[in-house]
Write an enzyme that holds these catalytic residues in place. Structure first.
Site, PDB file in Angstrom:
ATOM      1  N   TYR A  30       1.454  -1.780  -6.389  1.00  0.00           N
ATOM      2  CA  TYR A  30       0.825  -2.647  -7.533  1.00  0.00           C
ATOM      3  C   TYR A  30       2.163  -3.810  -8.403  1.00  0.00           C
ATOM      4  O   TYR A  30       1.487  -4.465  -8.454  1.00  0.00           O
ATOM      5  CB  TYR A  30      -0.166  -1.963  -8.678  1.00  0.00           C
ATOM      6  CG  TYR A  30      -0.899  -0.431  -8.111  1.00  0.00           C
ATOM      7  CD1 TYR A  30      -2.043  -1.109  -6.692  1.00  0.00           C
ATOM      8  CD2 TYR A  30      -1.338   0.339  -8.166  1.00  0.00           C
ATOM      9  CE1 TYR A  30      -2.775   0.086  -6.131  1.00  0.00           C
ATOM     10  CE2 TYR A  30      -1.848   1.462  -7.701  1.00  0.00           C
ATOM     11  CZ  TYR A  30      -2.629   0.418  -6.000  1.00  0.00           C
ATOM     12  OH  TYR A  30      -3.507   1.700  -5.757  1.00  0.00           O
TER      13      TYR A  30
ATOM     14  N   ASN B 254       1.235   8.904  -8.549  1.00  0.00           N
ATOM     15  CA  ASN B 254       1.777   7.902  -7.195  1.00  0.00           C
ATOM     16  C   ASN B 254       2.916   7.008  -7.474  1.00  0.00           C
ATOM     17  O   ASN B 254       2.338   6.084  -7.767  1.00  0.00           O
ATOM     18  CB  ASN B 254       0.586   8.367  -7.071  1.00  0.00           C
ATOM     19  CG  ASN B 254       0.287   7.816  -5.829  1.00  0.00           C
ATOM     20  OD1 ASN B 254       0.869   6.983  -5.693  1.00  0.00           O
ATOM     21  ND2 ASN B 254      -1.696   7.346  -5.358  1.00  0.00           N
TER      22      ASN B 254
ATOM     23  N   GLU C 229      -6.536   2.125 -12.388  1.00  0.00           N
ATOM     24  CA  GLU C 229      -5.910   2.841 -12.972  1.00  0.00           C
ATOM     25  C   GLU C 229      -4.924   4.164 -11.891  1.00  0.00           C
ATOM     26  O   GLU C 229      -6.124   4.155 -10.604  1.00  0.00           O
ATOM     27  CB  GLU C 229      -6.697   4.331 -13.293  1.00  0.00           C
ATOM     28  CG  GLU C 229      -7.466   3.815 -14.897  1.00  0.00           C
ATOM     29  CD  GLU C 229      -9.458   3.873 -14.988  1.00  0.00           C
ATOM     30  OE1 GLU C 229      -9.244   4.392 -14.374  1.00  0.00           O
ATOM     31  OE2 GLU C 229      -8.944   2.895 -15.737  1.00  0.00           O
TER      32      GLU C 229
ATOM     33  N   ILE D 208      -9.352   3.292  -4.278  1.00  0.00           N
ATOM     34  CA  ILE D 208      -8.941   2.837  -3.064  1.00  0.00           C
ATOM     35  C   ILE D 208      -8.186   3.782  -2.127  1.00  0.00           C
ATOM     36  O   ILE D 208      -7.476   4.811  -2.662  1.00  0.00           O
ATOM     37  CB  ILE D 208      -8.048   1.919  -3.059  1.00  0.00           C
ATOM     38  CG1 ILE D 208      -6.920   1.512  -2.043  1.00  0.00           C
ATOM     39  CG2 ILE D 208      -7.156   2.518  -3.869  1.00  0.00           C
ATOM     40  CD1 ILE D 208      -6.709   0.137  -2.948  1.00  0.00           C
TER      41      ILE D 208
END
Length: 184
Positions: free
Chosen positions: A151, A144, A139, A105
């Site tokens: 998420y 990050n 993952e 993504i």
């Protein structure tokens, strides 16, 4: 027969005519992110995809990997484009045996922190539900923090760590945090 053809056409482009109508009649009623739409990725999109990938990652995927993904069974390869048909994000998801796994993504750097990542992830979740998946897995690098926060805010939970999963600076390796979202 007509329903099958319609569903095939619908699977190529996600389009909301009401949103487009309201954006024209009431230009300030919807944000640019809300007006963006998804469609299946094609080989013709790869130059732009590779550009976004190269801007987004220090160790980007190479073109042959994207070709493999486009040809793989059970892979959904999507682009998200603005009203001028410019691709601003993409995602690749494998769905099989009741599980959807986000393989890649990437959001164009200039479009980050505006809600586009959330829109793409919601599309991943909605598509996984439509494909009768029970869970969505991904993952992410521990470095990050923005992605991890996104998420978690969407309901993903950490389920483990893959030690040394990602390439990092100076020949080092970075762990991968494994996350899951339950659809049941």
């Amino acid at each position: 027969m007509i329903k099958r053809v319609f569903n095939q056409i619908k699977s190529l482009v996600t389009y909301d005519a009401d949103r487009e109508f309201y954006s024209k009649v009431f230009p300030d009623s919807l944000s640019q992110i809300e007006l963006m739409r998804f469609r299946k990725m094609s080989k013709a999109d790869l130059p732009r995809i590779l550009e976004i990938e190269g801007q987004g990652y220090n160790y980007p995927w190479k073109e042959p990997i994207f070709h493999d993904c486009l040809n793989a069974a059970h892979y959904d390869c999507w682009v998200c484009e603005n009203t001028e048909n410019k691709i601003n994000a993409f995602c690749i998801v494998s769905t099989a045996v009741g599980e959807a796994t986000v393989l890649n993504i990437c959001i164009e750097p200039d479009m980050r922190q505006q809600g586009l990542g959330r829109k793409v992830m919601q599309h991943v979740i909605d598509t996984a539900k439509a494909r009768k998946a029970e869970s969505v897995f991904l993952e992410v690098r521990p470095s990050n923090a923005g992605a991890i926060a996104l998420y978690e805010s969407m309901g993903f939970n950490e389920i483990g760590v893959r030690p040394g999963y990602y390439k990092a600076e100076n020949g080092e390796r970075e762990d991968a945090i494994m996350m899951a979202y339950s659809l049941i």
